[in-house]
Design a protein around this motif. Structure first.
Motif, short mmCIF file in Angstrom:
data_model
loop_
_atom_site.label_atom_id
_atom_site.label_comp_id
_atom_site.label_asym_id
_atom_site.label_seq_id
_atom_site.Cartn_x
_atom_site.Cartn_y
_atom_site.Cartn_z
N GLN A 116 0.82 -1.21 0.00
CA GLN A 116 0.00 0.00 0.00
C GLN A 116 0.85 1.27 0.00
N GLN A 117 2.12 1.14 0.39
CA GLN A 117 3.02 2.30 0.43
C GLN A 117 3.91 2.36 -0.81
N VAL A 118 3.51 1.67 -1.88
CA VAL A 118 4.36 1.61 -3.06
C VAL A 118 4.56 3.00 -3.68
N ASP A 119 3.56 3.87 -3.57
CA ASP A 119 3.70 5.22 -4.13
C ASP A 119 4.81 6.00 -3.42
N ALA A 120 4.91 5.80 -2.10
CA ALA A 120 5.99 6.47 -1.36
C ALA A 120 7.35 5.92 -1.77
N LEU A 121 7.41 4.61 -2.07
CA LEU A 121 8.68 4.02 -2.51
C LEU A 121 9.02 4.45 -3.93
N LYS A 122 8.01 4.70 -4.76
CA LYS A 122 8.25 5.15 -6.13
C LYS A 122 8.73 6.59 -6.19
N SER A 123 8.32 7.39 -5.22
CA SER A 123 8.64 8.81 -5.26
C SER A 123 10.15 9.04 -5.27
N PRO A 124 10.63 9.93 -6.18
CA PRO A 124 12.08 10.21 -6.22
C PRO A 124 12.56 11.01 -5.01
#
Length: 308
Positions: A116-124
């Motif tokens: 669910q936190q994949v967007d935070a991991l994707k963020s540069p």
């Protein structure tokens, strides 16, 4: 019933109340400690497995192209290895291993919480890794609660307050006991001292009992303080959070370790343009210097000789 009477009743049974509270607190501390111990073994092993897997991938110098697929594969590998390490078990005659997906229900599992936190991991841009780790851990009901109903953080704060409350309760019982016993002195008839003996005995007994509440409060306070020091909850949970935060941070740097953000690309482009501009300026200055040196090396013309 007046307030004074309520205080007197409370003071009369204060030692028993404190004793029952202390026993309940010790039981809850024991349960919380066992829960903490299992959580520590489980989550620390999960964090170490993640870091070990990431170090192996880093040694291969492979870049992460699709973050979601990479994260899915990473968590699958971690899930496959964890059951062999006997981390989570039910206390039956045999310790039964549990898969990571069985640790909590499917909607709140650690794996799904990380996904669910994949967007935070994707963020540069680096996220707040501490908050990110807390969000993932708090998705787990076994991390948040003991006995599935008691919040661990609230319980820990309450247990830490008990030693001071026992001291205050003992002092309160002492003052209430003395206050309720003092009116007995007014009943003594100094002209009939023989009849005053029962009153004096009752007064001394009341004062003695009230003093015992302070002693009991100190004993219960010392007991809870020693148990809290020997079996801490907050420090262990902080250690687990730090290790989990480190694992999340390793994930982010594994994804973005060999990549540059848009802002970094812009900065490099600006530096490159500045370098080219400086090279052109240096080249122009060199040409001007060459022209000036050529002019100074030519012989003077007839007009210049005549003028001289």
């Amino acid at each position: 019933m007046s307030v004074i009477e309520i205080f007197n009743i409370a003071a009369a049974y204060l030692i028993q109340i404190m004793a029952i509270t202390c026993v309940i607190a010790l039981i809850l501390r024991y349960i919380a400690h066992n829960n903490n111990k299992v959580n520590k073994a489980y989550f620390n092993s999960f964090s170490h497995a993640v870091i070990k897997q990431l170090e192996e991938e880093e040694a291969k110098h492979e870049s992460v192209d699709d973050v979601e697929i990479w994260l899915e594969n990473l968590l699958y590998k971690i899930e496959e290895h964890l059951p062999d390490r006997s981390l989570r078990f039910r206390k039956t005659e045999e310790k039964q291993k549990q898969r990571l997906s069985e640790f909590t229900d499917s909607k709140r599992s650690v794996i799904l919480a990380i996904k669910q936190q994949v967007d935070a991991l994707k963020s540069p841009h680096p996220p707040n890794f501490m908050e990110l780790a807390d969000r993932v851990l708090n998705q787990d009901p076994n991390w948040r609660n003991i006995l599935k109903i008691l919040p661990v953080n609230s319980l820990n704060r309450g247990l830490d307050l008990l030693p001071n409350l026992f001291i205050v309760g003992g002092i309160f019982g002492t003052f209430v006991g003395i206050t309720s016993a003092l009116p007995m002195i007014a009943q003594i008839d100094i002209t009939k001292l023989d009849e005053a003996a029962p009153v004096l005995n009752a007064f001394v007994g009341g004062v003695a009992y009230s003093m015992n509440t302070s002693i009991a409060g100190i004993v219960f306070s010392v007991t809870m303080t020693l148990i809290t020091s020997l079996f801490p909850l907050a420090s262990v949970r902080n250690e687990v959070s730090k290790n989990f935060e480190r694992a999340i941070e390793f994930m982010w740097y594994r994804i973005h370790g060999n990549k540059l953000s848009h802002g970094e690309y812009k900065m490099i482009e600006a530096i490159e343009n500045l370098r080219k501009s400086n090279q052109e300026a240096v080249k122009l200055l060199a040409e001007i210097r060459d022209i000036a040196s050529q002019d100074s090396s030519q012989p003077p013309s007839d007009i210049e000789r005549g003028a001289s």
